[in-house]
Structure formats: C-alpha cells, structure tokens
Scaffold this motif. Structure first.
Motif, PDB file in Angstrom:
ATOM      1  N   ALA A 234      77.677  32.414 -24.212  1.00  0.00           N
ATOM      2  CA  ALA A 234      77.976  31.059 -23.736  1.00  0.00           C
ATOM      3  C   ALA A 234      79.060  31.149 -22.668  1.00  0.00           C
ATOM      4  O   ALA A 234      79.814  32.129 -22.609  1.00  0.00           O
ATOM      5  N   THR A 235      79.136  30.127 -21.835  1.00  0.00           N
ATOM      6  CA  THR A 235      80.101  30.113 -20.742  1.00  0.00           C
ATOM      7  C   THR A 235      80.806  28.768 -20.678  1.00  0.00           C
ATOM      8  O   THR A 235      80.174  27.713 -20.867  1.00  0.00           O
ATOM      9  N   VAL A 236      82.105  28.808 -20.419  1.00  0.00           N
ATOM     10  CA  VAL A 236      82.892  27.598 -20.160  1.00  0.00           C
ATOM     11  C   VAL A 236      83.275  27.596 -18.681  1.00  0.00           C
ATOM     12  O   VAL A 236      83.880  28.551 -18.189  1.00  0.00           O
ATOM     13  N   ILE A 237      82.918  26.534 -17.988  1.00  0.00           N
ATOM     14  CA  ILE A 237      83.295  26.365 -16.585  1.00  0.00           C
ATOM     15  C   ILE A 237      84.568  25.527 -16.538  1.00  0.00           C
ATOM     16  O   ILE A 237      84.572  24.355 -16.935  1.00  0.00           O
ATOM     17  N   ALA A 238      85.639  26.130 -16.072  1.00  0.00           N
ATOM     18  CA  ALA A 238      86.933  25.448 -15.980  1.00  0.00           C
ATOM     19  C   ALA A 238      87.565  25.782 -14.632  1.00  0.00           C
ATOM     20  O   ALA A 238      88.697  26.256 -14.557  1.00  0.00           O
ATOM     21  N   THR A 239      86.808  25.539 -13.573  1.00  0.00           N
ATOM     22  CA  THR A 239      87.195  25.971 -12.233  1.00  0.00           C
ATOM     23  C   THR A 239      88.088  24.972 -11.500  1.00  0.00           C
ATOM     24  O   THR A 239      88.457  25.200 -10.350  1.00  0.00           O
ATOM     25  N   GLY A 240      88.452  23.872 -12.160  1.00  0.00           N
ATOM     26  CA  GLY A 240      89.364  22.930 -11.546  1.00  0.00           C
ATOM     27  C   GLY A 240      88.762  22.194 -10.365  1.00  0.00           C
ATOM     28  O   GLY A 240      87.541  22.061 -10.239  1.00  0.00           O
ATOM     29  N   SER A 241      89.633  21.730  -9.476  1.00  0.00           N
ATOM     30  CA  SER A 241      89.196  20.936  -8.332  1.00  0.00           C
ATOM     31  C   SER A 241      89.858  21.440  -7.064  1.00  0.00           C
ATOM     32  O   SER A 241      90.835  22.185  -7.101  1.00  0.00           O
ATOM     33  N   VAL A 242      89.308  21.017  -5.945  1.00  0.00           N
ATOM     34  CA  VAL A 242      89.847  21.390  -4.627  1.00  0.00           C
ATOM     35  C   VAL A 242      90.006  20.116  -3.801  1.00  0.00           C
ATOM     36  O   VAL A 242      89.273  19.143  -4.002  1.00  0.00           O
ATOM     37  N   PRO A 243      90.970  20.081  -2.880  1.00  0.00           N
ATOM     38  CA  PRO A 243      91.156  18.873  -2.071  1.00  0.00           C
ATOM     39  C   PRO A 243      89.988  18.643  -1.132  1.00  0.00           C
ATOM     40  O   PRO A 243      89.345  19.585  -0.672  1.00  0.00           O
ATOM     41  N   ARG A 244      89.717  17.377  -0.868  1.00  0.00           N
ATOM     42  CA  ARG A 244      88.636  16.994   0.041  1.00  0.00           C
ATOM     43  C   ARG A 244      89.211  16.794   1.435  1.00  0.00           C
ATOM     44  O   ARG A 244      90.121  15.985   1.631  1.00  0.00           O
ATOM     45  N   LEU A 245      88.702  17.530   2.422  1.00  0.00           N
ATOM     46  CA  LEU A 245      89.141  17.389   3.812  1.00  0.00           C
ATOM     47  C   LEU A 245      87.961  16.921   4.648  1.00  0.00           C
ATOM     48  O   LEU A 245      87.007  17.676   4.859  1.00  0.00           O
ATOM     49  N   PRO A 246      87.995  15.681   5.132  1.00  0.00           N
ATOM     50  CA  PRO A 246      86.876  15.173   5.959  1.00  0.00           C
ATOM     51  C   PRO A 246      86.648  16.043   7.184  1.00  0.00           C
ATOM     52  O   PRO A 246      87.605  16.524   7.808  1.00  0.00           O
ATOM     53  N   GLU A 247      85.384  16.236   7.542  1.00  0.00           N
ATOM     54  CA  GLU A 247      85.041  17.138   8.649  1.00  0.00           C
ATOM     55  C   GLU A 247      85.637  16.692   9.976  1.00  0.00           C
ATOM     56  O   GLU A 247      85.983  17.519  10.827  1.00  0.00           O
ATOM     57  N   ASP A 248      85.791  15.382  10.189  1.00  0.00           N
ATOM     58  CA  ASP A 248      86.308  14.919  11.473  1.00  0.00           C
ATOM     59  C   ASP A 248      87.790  15.244  11.659  1.00  0.00           C
ATOM     60  O   ASP A 248      88.331  15.093  12.764  1.00  0.00           O
ATOM     61  N   LEU A 249      88.455  15.698  10.601  1.00  0.00           N
ATOM     62  CA  LEU A 249      89.869  16.054  10.709  1.00  0.00           C
ATOM     63  C   LEU A 249      90.089  17.551  10.883  1.00  0.00           C
ATOM     64  O   LEU A 249      91.190  17.977  11.225  1.00  0.00           O
ATOM     65  N   VAL A 250      89.064  18.338  10.645  1.00  0.00           N
ATOM     66  CA  VAL A 250      89.203  19.794  10.699  1.00  0.00           C
ATOM     67  C   VAL A 250      89.655  20.248  12.080  1.00  0.00           C
ATOM     68  O   VAL A 250      90.493  21.151  12.224  1.00  0.00           O
ATOM     69  N   ALA A 251      89.138  19.590  13.134  1.00  0.00           N
ATOM     70  CA  ALA A 251      89.458  20.003  14.503  1.00  0.00           C
ATOM     71  C   ALA A 251      90.923  19.798  14.863  1.00  0.00           C
ATOM     72  O   ALA A 251      91.404  20.360  15.851  1.00  0.00           O
ATOM     73  N   LEU A 252      91.660  19.032  14.056  1.00  0.00           N
ATOM     74  CA  LEU A 252      93.063  18.771  14.352  1.00  0.00           C
ATOM     75  C   LEU A 252      93.980  19.888  13.871  1.00  0.00           C
ATOM     76  O   LEU A 252      95.191  19.835  14.072  1.00  0.00           O
ATOM     77  N   GLY A 253      93.404  20.899  13.235  1.00  0.00           N
ATOM     78  CA  GLY A 253      94.160  22.091  12.857  1.00  0.00           C
ATOM     79  C   GLY A 253      95.310  21.805  11.921  1.00  0.00           C
ATOM     80  O   GLY A 253      95.191  21.003  10.983  1.00  0.00           O
ATOM     81  N   ASP A 254      96.471  22.440  12.186  1.00  0.00           N
ATOM     82  CA  ASP A 254      97.592  22.334  11.257  1.00  0.00           C
ATOM     83  C   ASP A 254      98.359  21.026  11.378  1.00  0.00           C
ATOM     84  O   ASP A 254      99.361  20.825  10.691  1.00  0.00           O
ATOM     85  N   ARG A 255      97.895  20.119  12.253  1.00  0.00           N
ATOM     86  CA  ARG A 255      98.471  18.772  12.246  1.00  0.00           C
ATOM     87  C   ARG A 255      98.083  18.027  10.976  1.00  0.00           C
ATOM     88  O   ARG A 255      98.732  17.059  10.580  1.00  0.00           O
ATOM     89  N   VAL A 256      96.989  18.484  10.345  1.00  0.00           N
ATOM     90  CA  VAL A 256      96.472  17.865   9.121  1.00  0.00           C
ATOM     91  C   VAL A 256      96.693  18.813   7.953  1.00  0.00           C
ATOM     92  O   VAL A 256      96.372  20.004   8.039  1.00  0.00           O
ATOM     93  N   ILE A 257      97.247  18.312   6.868  1.00  0.00           N
ATOM     94  CA  ILE A 257      97.472  19.116   5.671  1.00  0.00           C
ATOM     95  C   ILE A 257      96.837  18.422   4.479  1.00  0.00           C
ATOM     96  O   ILE A 257      96.709  17.203   4.447  1.00  0.00           O
ATOM     97  N   THR A 258      96.433  19.209   3.504  1.00  0.00           N
ATOM     98  CA  THR A 258      95.938  18.667   2.247  1.00  0.00           C
ATOM     99  C   THR A 258      97.094  18.568   1.267  1.00  0.00           C
ATOM    100  O   THR A 258      98.198  19.066   1.515  1.00  0.00           O
ATOM    101  N   SER A 259      96.830  17.945   0.137  1.00  0.00           N
ATOM    102  CA  SER A 259      97.864  17.845  -0.888  1.00  0.00           C
ATOM    103  C   SER A 259      98.266  19.229  -1.401  1.00  0.00           C
ATOM    104  O   SER A 259      99.408  19.425  -1.833  1.00  0.00           O
ATOM    105  N   ASP A 260      97.344  20.194  -1.344  1.00  0.00           N
ATOM    106  CA  ASP A 260      97.694  21.557  -1.758  1.00  0.00           C
ATOM    107  C   ASP A 260      98.737  22.165  -0.835  1.00  0.00           C
ATOM    108  O   ASP A 260      99.632  22.894  -1.273  1.00  0.00           O
ATOM    109  N   ALA A 261      98.621  21.875   0.475  1.00  0.00           N
ATOM    110  CA  ALA A 261      99.514  22.489   1.468  1.00  0.00           C
ATOM    111  C   ALA A 261     100.813  21.719   1.658  1.00  0.00           C
ATOM    112  O   ALA A 261     101.751  22.242   2.274  1.00  0.00           O
ATOM    113  N   ALA A 262     100.888  20.505   1.146  1.00  0.00           N
ATOM    114  CA  ALA A 262     102.061  19.661   1.391  1.00  0.00           C
ATOM    115  C   ALA A 262     103.348  20.299   0.901  1.00  0.00           C
ATOM    116  O   ALA A 262     104.419  20.114   1.492  1.00  0.00           O
ATOM    117  N   PHE A 263     103.242  21.081  -0.171  1.00  0.00           N
ATOM    118  CA  PHE A 263     104.452  21.648  -0.765  1.00  0.00           C
ATOM    119  C   PHE A 263     104.879  22.947  -0.096  1.00  0.00           C
ATOM    120  O   PHE A 263     105.897  23.532  -0.470  1.00  0.00           O
TER     121      PHE A 263
END
Length: 453
Positions: free
Chosen positions: A133-162
C-alpha cells in the motif's frame, strides 16, 4: 526494495502516516524528494509567524502614543528583520531534517517518486519499491500564473517571500485569502506600501458578509484592498505596473517593486504519474479521496495532508496522516478515522477564525458580539471586531466566525466546546472572567439565546 507501506513525502502528514503504520506493525519506506523540513517549518506557518511577530512589535511602537507614551519610530531595519526570519526558520527546518537523517537506508529513499502501477514505485531511475500500500503525502506547491512568469524575479511566490534579503519599498499581493492577508498586513506594518488584490470578493477565507465587511474596514487601514478585480501585470523599469478597473469601471494602475503571488497552492502530485495506478482522476489529475478513511477508491492508495487540498492546515494534516498510515498498514481492512471540528485561524491583527459549521441550520439563530463594547478590547486599544456564533434550534452550538482580538484563543475555546457537545445553556453556565476577550463569546451566546426565545 519491498515494504508493507510506502510513504511519499516526509512532511507533517507523511511523518504521521509513518508513525501510525509502524504502530500497526507495518514495514515502511519513506520517500522524500527534498528540500525537506515540512511545509510548515520551511515556507508556511513558522516563517510567516516570525514575520508577523516582527510586524506586531513594530505596531506596538507605532501605537504607543495611544497610551500616552512617546516613542520615535519604529525605525524598521528590513535586512535585520529578514535575517531573523531566516535564522529562526532554518533552525526549525534543521530539527526536522535531523529526524529524517536518523532513519536508516532501509527506511528512507531520497529522490522523486512516480508510480509504475498501483503497487510499484520508482524513485529517480534506479530504486524500485514494491509496496502492498502507498500513502501520498506530497504536500502542495504555490500557484504561479503563466502571465507572470515573464516578469522574472520581480514576482515571488509565498515560498520565496521568506528568502528576501530586505523588505521592498512597495509590494502587490495577489490573493486575499488567509496567506495573502496575513503576509500583506505583516509587510504593511513593517513599513512596506502594500496593495492587496483578489478576483473574488472574499477576504481571508471568510463567508459571513458582516464579518467580511468588518474585516475589510479594519485591514483597509493598513493596506489598499481591491476585491473582485482582474489585474494585468507588465514590467515597468525594474518594477511592475499593475492595471485594473475599479468598482466604477474606471481604469486604475499602480507601480510596485515586487509582486507576491499568494493566490493559493495546488496539490503537489503532478510528477507522480497517478494515471498509471488505474485510479479515476478528475480534471486536475486528482483521485477522489474518502475524507474519513483517506482511501482512494478501493485501491491500496491513500492520501493525506495538503496533497488533496482538503483542510490544508497542519493539525489536519497530522490526523489525516495517522488515518492514512493506519489504514494503509491494515489494508484491505480499513476503518473511518475520527476528524476534528473544523478550525481555521488567520494570524492577522485582529485575527480571523472559522470554527465548525458555516451556519445555524434550519430554525437556528446566529448570535453576535461587537468588540467595540468589549471592556478588555477597549482597554487594550483594540476595540474593533465582530464575532458571530451559530446555534441550532435544538440549542447545539454549531460553529462560529470572527474577526476579533484574541481570535486564535476564542476559536479554540469554541472548537473544544463544540467537540465536547456543550450546548448553549451549558456554555453560558461556564465562567467568563472579567475583563477578557472571552467575554465576547458570552455576549454572542447571550444574543443567540435571546434570538431563540
């Protein structure tokens, strides 16, 4: 490798699943792709509360004049604030990694796992694991809209904020849910000019319109809030220009140094090849999970924690992990686990909280207390907030929602009372010390009793 239970993910849910499976007599293998340290310790509740604590200290200095105290400042050293957040966070993470390091080579595998079939996993390109048997406990990842990816490091996710070296002068927060609201107010009280946006009209996960209106009024003193808007972002020098249309359909725009995306997180299952398990998957690639057994259909696969997006908070991840781990170990015999009363807290000032059910049910009533009339709140200079308690027509306290000083404590009090089955008359028979924020609970309960007649 062969085991009774394979557990994918060494976060809160995965570690709880491992302990439960071992208690049930199973041989386990824990799989962790890294960086490890649990979402809570590394990018969640602990570093965010470190930032909130710094903001509370700054606000205390700022509010000193209310009590006749003269203070200069606060003078916020952004680099020192972020260095403390990172230092303390790294200490929390190190403790979790130490526990993982103590596991032997037959108990853990480091790397990214994917399914070959419902009973077989491969980690990387070399290690194959056959599991009953297997337990999947892989957690979650932040959602980054594709239209913001081109802005590079001007945009941060909650993971990177700290990981910021310093506080930006200005910040747009996209997402007015619990995480966005909490971080937005913290940054604002540390001297950052904050603009908070959301496409929905909800704030902080609240459901009651009256509570939401009070929250918007209170938090509007710290930052600009625009709800029900769709924002377009474009590069503007080394910053970002955000454009939207306001409630009167007038064009608006603002330039900020950084954009923080806090528009929710998504289950971290994309790399698992779940289609190979034979599970029926929805449009998001997720299986249907039984909330009380954590089983994915009749398969020997279980999910726990943020991996399925249900109640994404630490204490729920821990209990889901225990249920999933035990049932994985005893499969095909599985049993329903006992779930907690729903409890969610947002560590703003005043705090937000939701407890139990969202309404009073047919024939029930909702009692209300305004903290403008709470003695302790007035004394502390915190006389803003609203508490609503839902009571069924049978007198059973069903739930509550609040924006209130001391919300985390009031919410626990109510959650424990609901879990213990204490009805309205017995709750009102409990002691309420004076002057305390808890007297707000009594006020709302008394209002509910009057409404019940």
């Amino acid at each position: 490798m062969h085991c009774d239970v394979a557990i994918i993910g060494a976060g809160t849910a995965g570690l709880a699943a491992r302990r439960a499976a071992i208690a049930a007599g199973a041989r386990t293998v824990l799989i962790e792709r890294g960086p490890g340290g649990t979402t809570c310790a590394r990018v969640g509740c602990m570093p965010s509360k470190l930032l909130v604590a710094a903001a509370e200290a700054a606000q205390a200095v700022r509010a000193a004049a209310h009590f006749g105290l003269r203070c200069d400042g606060p003078a916020v050293d952004g680099r020192a604030v972020m260095a403390r957040v990172q230092r303390r966070r790294d200490g929390f993470v190190a403790g979790m990694l130490d526990d993982l390091d103590r596991l032997g080579p037959d108990e853990k595998v480091m790397g990214e796992a994917r399914f070959i079939d419902r009973n077989t996993l491969i980690v990387g390109d070399e290690v194959k694991i056959a599991a009953a048997a297997t337990v999947i406990a892989t957690g979650s990842v932040p959602r980054l809209p594709e239209d913001l990816v081109a802005l590079g490091d001007r945009v941060i996710t909650s993971d990177a904020a700290f990981d910021l070296d310093d506080l930006p002068a200005s910040l747009a927060v996209l997402g007015a849910g619990p995480l966005g609201l909490e971080l937005g107010q913290a940054f604002a009280r540390l001297g950052v000019s904050v603009h908070l946006f959301d496409q929905s009209v909800s704030l902080g996960g609240l459901a009651d319109p009256g509570i939401m209106a009070e929250a918007r009024h209170v938090f509007g003193a710290d930052m600009a809030i625009a709800l029900g808007v769709r924002v377009r972002a474009s590069a503007d020098g080394d910053g970002v220009r955000l454009a939207w249309r306001d409630a009167d359909d007038q064009p608006r725009s603002v330039r900020v140094d950084r954009v923080l995306v806090a528009a929710g997180r998504v289950p971290g299952v994309a790399s698992l090849d779940l289609a190979r398990t034979g599970l029926a998957l929805d449009d998001d690639g997720l299986p249907q999970v039984d909330p009380v057994t954590r089983a994915c259909g009749r398969n020997p696969i279980f999910m726990a924690g943020d991996a399925d997006g249900d109640r994404p908070v630490l204490h729920e991840a821990a209990i889901e992990g225990r249920i999933a781990g035990w049932n994985a170990a005893t499969y095909p015999v599985i049993e329903a686990g006992r779930r907690h009363v729903a409890l969610a807290v947002v560590f703003t000032d005043p705090g937000l909280a939701r407890v139990g059910e969202a309404g009073p049910g047919e024939g029930g009533v909702t009692g209300c207390h305004d903290f403008a009339g709470n003695g302790r709140a007035v004394i502390a200079g915190r006389g803003a907030g609203l508490l609503k308690i839902h009571v069924g027509r049978d007198g059973r306290v069903r739930g509550a929602e609040m924006v209130a000083p001391g919300a985390e404590h009031l919410a626990h009090l109510l959650a424990w009372g609901i879990a213990a089955g204490i009805d309205l008359p017995r709750m009102l028979d409990m002691p309420f010390y004076h002057p305390t924020f808890e007297e707000g609970v009594r006020g709302a309960l008394e209002d509910a009793r009057k409404r019940l007649g």
